[in-house]
Design an enzyme around this catalytic site. Sequence first.
Site, mmCIF file in Angstrom:
data_model
loop_
_atom_site.group_PDB
_atom_site.id
_atom_site.type_symbol
_atom_site.label_atom_id
_atom_site.label_comp_id
_atom_site.label_asym_id
_atom_site.label_seq_id
_atom_site.Cartn_x
_atom_site.Cartn_y
_atom_site.Cartn_z
ATOM 1 C CG ASP A 1 33.605 40.020 35.458
ATOM 2 O OD1 ASP A 1 34.499 39.183 35.673
ATOM 3 O OD2 ASP A 1 33.653 40.810 34.483
ATOM 4 C CB SER A 2 34.704 34.799 37.300
ATOM 5 O OG SER A 2 35.214 35.165 38.570
ATOM 6 C CG ASP B 1 36.062 41.888 38.234
ATOM 7 O OD1 ASP B 1 36.968 42.699 37.948
ATOM 8 O OD2 ASP B 1 36.119 40.686 37.925
ATOM 9 C CE LYS C 1 39.737 41.933 37.885
ATOM 10 N NZ LYS C 1 39.090 41.933 36.534
ATOM 11 C CD GLU D 1 41.381 36.740 31.776
ATOM 12 O OE1 GLU D 1 40.693 35.704 31.627
ATOM 13 O OE2 GLU D 1 40.947 37.788 32.283
#
Length: 293
Positions: free
Chosen positions: A74-75, A113, A143, A211
């Site tokens: 989603d980055s 994602d 994910k 993370e």
Amino acid sequence: MTHSESASSSTPGETSAPYGSGPASSSAPAGRVRLHHLQAAKAEGRHFAMLTAYEQYTAEIFDEAGIEVLLIGDSASNNVFGNETSLPVTVDELLPLTRAVARAAKRALVLADLPFGSYEASIEQAVTTGVRFLKEGLAHAVKMEGGAYYADTVRAMVQAGIPVMGHIGFTPQSEHALGGYRVQGRGDDAARLVEDALALQEAGAFAVLMEMVPADTAAQVDAALTIPTVGIGAGNVTTGQVLVWQDAMGLRGGRMARFVKQYAQLRQTLLEGARNYGEEVRDGSFPGPEHSF
């Protein structure tokens, strides 16, 4: 003319497609990376590499380089669509990116994602979204962010045939609830991350990503699990490591997070190339005779 000769001959006056014609054949090793290969790495004390990818050329290159897992993160919200955070990106925006990566990668496991707002409302919503990423996006797994609270959701998705990687520690989709970009799992909070990871493992997650977690906390989580762990800003004890490719390869400018190491400086290379191109166009030296028909 034989059929094979016909198939390989071009129409008179026609040149090759100037803008690409799909992924080139890869020289990567034969055989797809599967979940059991990642599990074997954990069991044998080996490591695997993971990078983000959002389109066919980086997917093709990273695949050829032997990167085991490609993440359509989603980055993409920040690194493709120009948003300040990962929150605005949607399923419909990520699906075509996922398809492009899946079509180009011949060896790597393709992981997508689940973006903010696509799984939180209900288990049914999460299963439906996961199915879309496998069916429409051609992903091999998904994910999702969140700990023990989402264990029942993960269990339902896995039972539906959707492999799930969990994501704990700093979860970017919850940045407002977490009070910004803060390291998670310090001190007594380490026990919560271990509990979250164990709940995800019990629910059927095939791996857990951590993370921005202190290295000693990440080591505790990794030791407690029998499934692989993946780190980003979580020390070097995890089975896998992941970075956003634009950070790792120096395409993005500006300040980098502490956990980023840059392996190339593509921004400078592209800047120099674009400047040279612009100068040659303006001074008339491009195109030259060798580029003309």
